[in-house]
Enzyme design. Structure first.
Site, PDB file in Angstrom:
ATOM      1  N   LYS A 197       0.774  -1.574   0.009  1.00 18.35           N
ATOM      2  CA  LYS A 197      -0.108  -0.179  -0.265  1.00 18.35           C
ATOM      3  C   LYS A 197       0.834   1.303  -0.030  1.00 18.35           C
ATOM      4  O   LYS A 197       1.292   1.599   1.161  1.00 18.35           O
ATOM      5  CB  LYS A 197      -1.175  -0.382   1.391  1.00 18.35           C
ATOM      6  CG  LYS A 197      -2.010   0.915   0.941  1.00 18.35           C
ATOM      7  CD  LYS A 197      -3.152   1.021   2.557  1.00 18.35           C
ATOM      8  CE  LYS A 197      -4.318   1.603   2.532  1.00 18.35           C
ATOM      9  NZ  LYS A 197      -3.556   3.362   2.759  1.00 18.35           N
ATOM     10  N   ARG A 256      -4.305   8.871  -5.734  1.00 23.47           N
ATOM     11  CA  ARG A 256      -4.689   7.729  -6.467  1.00 23.47           C
ATOM     12  C   ARG A 256      -4.819   8.074  -7.374  1.00 23.47           C
ATOM     13  O   ARG A 256      -5.386  10.102  -7.412  1.00 23.47           O
ATOM     14  CB  ARG A 256      -5.357   7.258  -5.568  1.00 23.47           C
ATOM     15  CG  ARG A 256      -7.054   6.548  -6.913  1.00 23.47           C
ATOM     16  CD  ARG A 256      -7.738   5.561  -5.626  1.00 23.47           C
ATOM     17  NE  ARG A 256      -8.364   4.634  -6.403  1.00 23.47           N
ATOM     18  CZ  ARG A 256      -8.888   3.595  -6.020  1.00 23.47           C
ATOM     19  NH1 ARG A 256      -9.941   3.979  -4.347  1.00 23.47           N
ATOM     20  NH2 ARG A 256     -10.126   2.957  -6.306  1.00 23.47           N
ATOM     21  N   ARG A 274      -8.681  11.102  -7.190  1.00 25.56           N
ATOM     22  CA  ARG A 274      -9.782  10.647  -6.596  1.00 25.56           C
ATOM     23  C   ARG A 274     -10.486  11.388  -6.723  1.00 25.56           C
ATOM     24  O   ARG A 274     -11.608  11.061  -6.020  1.00 25.56           O
ATOM     25  CB  ARG A 274      -9.124   9.569  -4.999  1.00 25.56           C
ATOM     26  CG  ARG A 274      -9.851   9.101  -4.510  1.00 25.56           C
ATOM     27  CD  ARG A 274      -9.059   9.371  -3.045  1.00 25.56           C
ATOM     28  NE  ARG A 274     -10.165   8.103  -2.041  1.00 25.56           N
ATOM     29  CZ  ARG A 274     -10.077   7.190  -1.326  1.00 25.56           C
ATOM     30  NH1 ARG A 274      -8.727   6.855  -1.221  1.00 25.56           N
ATOM     31  NH2 ARG A 274     -11.175   7.283  -0.646  1.00 25.56           N
ATOM     32  N   PHE A 286      -2.570  -0.998 -10.542  1.00 24.57           N
ATOM     33  CA  PHE A 286      -2.753  -1.441  -9.731  1.00 24.57           C
ATOM     34  C   PHE A 286      -4.337  -1.891 -10.165  1.00 24.57           C
ATOM     35  O   PHE A 286      -5.005  -3.207  -9.556  1.00 24.57           O
ATOM     36  CB  PHE A 286      -3.296  -1.419  -8.062  1.00 24.57           C
ATOM     37  CG  PHE A 286      -4.215  -0.358  -7.382  1.00 24.57           C
ATOM     38  CD1 PHE A 286      -5.261  -0.213  -8.379  1.00 24.57           C
ATOM     39  CD2 PHE A 286      -3.367   0.802  -7.250  1.00 24.57           C
ATOM     40  CE1 PHE A 286      -6.402   1.452  -7.364  1.00 24.57           C
ATOM     41  CE2 PHE A 286      -3.885   2.125  -6.984  1.00 24.57           C
ATOM     42  CZ  PHE A 286      -5.770   2.361  -6.456  1.00 24.57           C
ATOM     43  N   ARG A 334     -17.500   0.078  -1.432  1.00 30.89           N
ATOM     44  CA  ARG A 334     -17.298  -0.638  -0.280  1.00 30.89           C
ATOM     45  C   ARG A 334     -17.139  -2.510   0.320  1.00 30.89           C
ATOM     46  O   ARG A 334     -18.407  -2.127   0.900  1.00 30.89           O
ATOM     47  CB  ARG A 334     -16.332  -0.420   0.980  1.00 30.89           C
ATOM     48  CG  ARG A 334     -16.304   1.034   1.501  1.00 30.89           C
ATOM     49  CD  ARG A 334     -15.683   1.132   2.579  1.00 30.89           C
ATOM     50  NE  ARG A 334     -15.872   2.876   3.086  1.00 30.89           N
ATOM     51  CZ  ARG A 334     -14.999   3.936   2.794  1.00 30.89           C
ATOM     52  NH1 ARG A 334     -13.491   3.025   2.289  1.00 30.89           N
ATOM     53  NH2 ARG A 334     -14.874   4.629   2.140  1.00 30.89           N
ATOM     54  N   LYS A 339      -7.486  -2.888   4.146  1.00 29.01           N
ATOM     55  CA  LYS A 339      -6.554  -3.081   3.825  1.00 29.01           C
ATOM     56  C   LYS A 339      -6.091  -3.387   4.412  1.00 29.01           C
ATOM     57  O   LYS A 339      -6.500  -2.946   6.368  1.00 29.01           O
ATOM     58  CB  LYS A 339      -6.443  -1.547   4.275  1.00 29.01           C
ATOM     59  CG  LYS A 339      -7.643  -0.563   4.576  1.00 29.01           C
ATOM     60  CD  LYS A 339      -7.324   0.974   4.383  1.00 29.01           C
ATOM     61  CE  LYS A 339      -8.902   1.494   4.775  1.00 29.01           C
ATOM     62  NZ  LYS A 339      -9.002   2.532   4.881  1.00 29.01           N
TER      63      LYS A 339
HETATM   64  P1  AMP Z   1      -7.649   4.458   2.444  1.00 27.77           P
HETATM   65  O1  AMP Z   1      -7.020   5.948   1.571  1.00 27.77           O
HETATM   66  O2  AMP Z   1      -7.219   4.686   3.277  1.00 27.77           O
HETATM   67  O3  AMP Z   1      -8.860   3.452   2.518  1.00 27.77           O
HETATM   68  O4  AMP Z   1      -6.698   2.919   1.643  1.00 27.77           O
HETATM   69  C1  AMP Z   1      -7.286   3.409   0.055  1.00 27.77           C
HETATM   70  C2  AMP Z   1      -6.121   3.721  -0.973  1.00 27.77           C
HETATM   71  O5  AMP Z   1      -4.625   3.251  -0.744  1.00 27.77           O
HETATM   72  C3  AMP Z   1      -6.713   4.295  -1.765  1.00 27.77           C
HETATM   73  O6  AMP Z   1      -8.122   4.718  -2.851  1.00 27.77           O
HETATM   74  C4  AMP Z   1      -5.934   3.964  -3.336  1.00 27.77           C
HETATM   75  O7  AMP Z   1      -5.627   5.614  -3.079  1.00 27.77           O
HETATM   76  C5  AMP Z   1      -3.973   3.839  -1.914  1.00 27.77           C
HETATM   77  N1  AMP Z   1      -3.728   3.126  -2.264  1.00 27.77           N
HETATM   78  C6  AMP Z   1      -2.378   2.569  -2.224  1.00 27.77           C
HETATM   79  N2  AMP Z   1      -1.928   1.771  -2.958  1.00 27.77           N
HETATM   80  C7  AMP Z   1      -2.618   0.744  -3.038  1.00 27.77           C
HETATM   81  C8  AMP Z   1      -2.738  -0.605  -3.955  1.00 27.77           C
HETATM   82  N3  AMP Z   1      -1.492  -1.172  -3.894  1.00 27.77           N
HETATM   83  N4  AMP Z   1      -3.686  -1.255  -4.316  1.00 27.77           N
HETATM   84  C9  AMP Z   1      -4.885  -0.352  -4.067  1.00 27.77           C
HETATM   85  N5  AMP Z   1      -5.280   0.835  -4.146  1.00 27.77           N
HETATM   86  C10 AMP Z   1      -4.004   1.376  -3.039  1.00 27.77           C
END
Ligand code: AMP
Length: 644
Positions: free
Chosen positions: A313, A318, A333, A403, A478, A484
């Site tokens: 991650k 994004r 995003r 990804f 979701r 995550k």
């Molecule tokens: P969060 O913003 O904490 O909910 O985590 C989701 C975000 O992680 C996604 O919207 C992406 O911007 C980011 N991200 C980073 N690495 C990846 C990955 N390998 N696959 C998907 N999302 C990723």
């Protein structure tokens, strides 16, 4: 002729009659701005979300298919879908000048009135009521004319453009009634704030399709099959509700892949429900991103997904890259068009992507080319800028860790299982340094997952995201297709929470210097399309940050609790729900003070010891953590030790 006069009269009177006269008419009638302004006024006064939605639905009925898109944009204070990046963006000083010109007052008088009222819209309304010099040529304003002038204001630039903008706005005010003036000023200032989010808009579209849906045999059969209620009167009520929800879901499915509410409204107005078949994924139009769920341990993730792909991650931006022949468009995003900011990714997409057209997603971050180390987010964020782009691109070049693949060579791939999309993504990316695949393993072992997680964290990454190998791409939601697992520290929640600032407290002692002591923050309630308070955040901010926050928030002050905000706590200053901040906390607790998750005899939910991590510029307020997520985290907490 008589019919023409009748209908003209009907619309001049604000179009309060039944929509069918209008719908059946072969003549292209133009909506008066008055109809829009009166609806806005009623929406502002509406006491509930339901009432607001009905008012919106009524308004949409009154627009014909040529103009409905514009009505839709204006309801959200915009002139085009957000991805087009067209903002009216007029400075307060110029709006004051336009009011002065139109109402026959001096600039100083207007400014004084503004100081008193705190809202230039209301100032324009009041001063026009007292208008000293009646304009000789005032005429009834059409929505079209308003739209055209605002568009000119938004798109004119360069020398002399400020005077032109003032003139264009004053021209509108000259023909406006006092109430119309209130909105004519608020729109270009970006102050419309009726609190109408996308979900409310889609609900309103659905209401207008109900009579057609009742004639649709398949839909009716599906809804009837799902009815649980036995009593006939209740059954009818439930039928109507479920049918509306069904239609709303059909609309949202399309919105998820074609994020343009105006376009959707137009298709629905022209073709009814069938119009939905005409809407699809297209390079150049943003798709709503899939979202990650959270689970606290690797064990639970494997239990949920079984064999899955585990990806590193990355903590960057994004980006969704849309390639259409030689044209490359990049969306953030938040679905803003950020193409200009990332020239190296545009170039790489042209060179590396082996397909005529494609839509793929990845996380971009700055990487030190010499050491191959990832820069921290604070460095990457500097690439989000409007100036010195070339210089910064040289200093901190980005890598895009791809990804997912959603579309390629004219085909929508969202329905394919993830493993297949990933396979195609790998083939699609040609050689090059800028666009690469994310680091990943496929495993069903908890130990392997943990090992990979630890390696990622050691490299300075945020953690991992596990992906269901069989899941389709779920736009805008979701649903455990992605889970995550983030770095966590003892005594903290296993994940941070993204909250929306809805107000601030001025602070005492040391903090009084900055004019800001603590932020009142909220989470998003998707069902109600509203922001509900969850925490007062007063720690984690440096002095610099306090100053910056105070500056940012002062620009979006609100005189009273903004529409769409639900909070029993009253801050010293309310602000428009605009900024998302990431917050860390020890745990989630029940609290009578906050409104998130409150109801059915239960107190609300609150964050214990919240501390600010950072401002999340990449998120829109509606993309903040939701009440539903908080409730989920709260439940999980009960049997999983927090922060373990
Ligand atoms: P969060 O913003 O904490 O909910 O985590 C989701 C975000 O992680 C996604 O919207 C992406 O911007 C980011 N991200 C980073 N690495 C990846 C990955 N390998 N696959 C998907 N999302 C990723």
């Amino acid at each position: 002729m008589a019919v023409f006069l009748l209908i003209t009269f009907y619309f001049r009177e604000g179009g309060q009659g039944k929509g069918f006269i209008f719908e059946k008419s072969p003549i292209n009638y133009r909506m008066y701005f008055k109809v829009l302004a009166e609806s806005f006024d009623r929406i502002e006064k509406a006491s509930s979300r339901l009432a607001m939605t009905d008012l919106l639905a009524e308004l949409f009925k009154k627009a014909d298919s040529d103009e409905i898109a514009r009505v839709v944009y204006l309801c959200q204070g915009q002139l085009a879908p957000p991805y087009k990046g067209i903002e009216v963006g007029m400075g307060e000083r110029f709006a004051e000048e336009a009011i002065a010109k139109a109402a026959g007052y001096s600039k100083e008088e207007v400014r004084r009135a503004y100081k008193k009222k705190g809202d230039l819209g209301l100032v324009a309304e009041e001063l026009l009521k007292k208008k000293k010099q009646r304009s000789l040529f005032s005429s009834e304003l059409t929505m079209e004319k308003v739209f055209r002038n605002l568009m000119k204001i938004a798109t004119s630039g360069g020398k002399g453009s400020q005077q032109l903008k003032i003139k264009l706005l004053a021209e509108l005010l000259n023909s406006a009634s006092p109430m119309e003036a209130r909105y004519l000023i608020r729109i270009p200032l970006g102050n419309l704030r009726l609190g109408i989010g996308d979900p409310t808009m889609m609900d309103a579209f659905a209401i207008n399709l109900l009579s057609e849906a009742k004639r649709n045999k398949k839909l009716v059969k599906d809804v009837e099959a799902s009815l649980k209620e036995k009593k006939p009167e209740k059954r009818k009520e439930e039928f109507d509700r479920k049918l509306r929800l069904g239609v709303r879901e059909m609309i949202e499915d399309k919105y998820n892949v074609h994020s343009d509410l105006g376009y959707l409204a137009e298709k629905l107005r022209k073709h009814g429900l069938k119009g939905l078949n005409k809407i699809g994924i297209r390079p150049g139009i943003p798709i709503r991103p899939t979202l990650a769920e959270r689970l606290p341990t690797a064990k639970e993730i494997i239990k949920k997904l079984g064999r899955c792909e585990v990806e590193a991650k990355y903590d960057g931006f994004r980006l969704a890259v849309h390639k259409d022949g030689k044209k490359v468009t990049i969306f953030s995003r938040r679905q803003e068009n950020v193409t200009e900011m990332f020239p190296e990714i545009v170039e790489a997409a042209k060179k590396q992507i082996k397909a005529g057209d494609a839509i793929f997603e990845g996380e971009a971050l700055a990487v030190n080319e010499e050491t191959s180390e990832y820069y921290p987010f604070q460095v990457t964020i500097q690439r989000k800028r409007k100036y010195d782009i070339g210089k910064m691109a040289k200093e901190f070049p980005l890598k895009l860790f791809a990804f997912d693949l959603l579309y390629a060579n004219g085909k929508n791939l969202m329905q394919l299982p993830f493993r297949e999309r990933r396979k195609r993504l790998r083939k699609l990316i040609g050689r090059g340094k800028t666009i690469v695949l994310t680091d990943a393993i496929v495993t069903d072992s908890v130990d392997e997952m943990l090992l990979f997680f630890n390696e990622s964290v050691e490299k300075g990454l945020e953690g991992t995201i596990a992906k269901d190998l069989n899941a389709r791409y779920i736009a805008g939601a979701r649903k455990f297709a992605w889970i995550k697992l983030k770095r966590s520290y003892r005594g903290e929640l296993s994940d941070t929470i993204d909250t929306v600032v809805i107000g601030f407290f001025k602070g005492r002692g040391q903090r009084a210097r900055f004019g800001l002591g603590a932020l009142l923050t909220a989470v998003y309630d998707e069902r109600e399309d509203s922001f509900k308070s969850i925490a007062k955040v007063g720690t984690g901010m440096s002095e610099e940050m306090l100053k910056e926050l105070h500056k940012m928030l002062s620009k979006i002050r609100e005189a009273k609790k903004p529409a769409g905000v639900d909070s029993d706590l009253k801050p010293d200053v309310w602000v428009e729900p605009k900024y998302v901040i990431e917050v860390n906390a020890d745990e989630i607790t029940r609290s009578p003070v906050h409104t998130a998750g409150k109801g059915k005899g239960k107190a609300g939910l609150a964050l214990r010891f919240p501390r600010m991590v950072k401002i999340r510029q990449d998120k829109k307020p509606e993309q903040a953590t939701t009440v539903k997520e908080i409730e989920g985290m709260f439940k999980k907490q009960k049997h999983v030790r927090v922060g373990g």
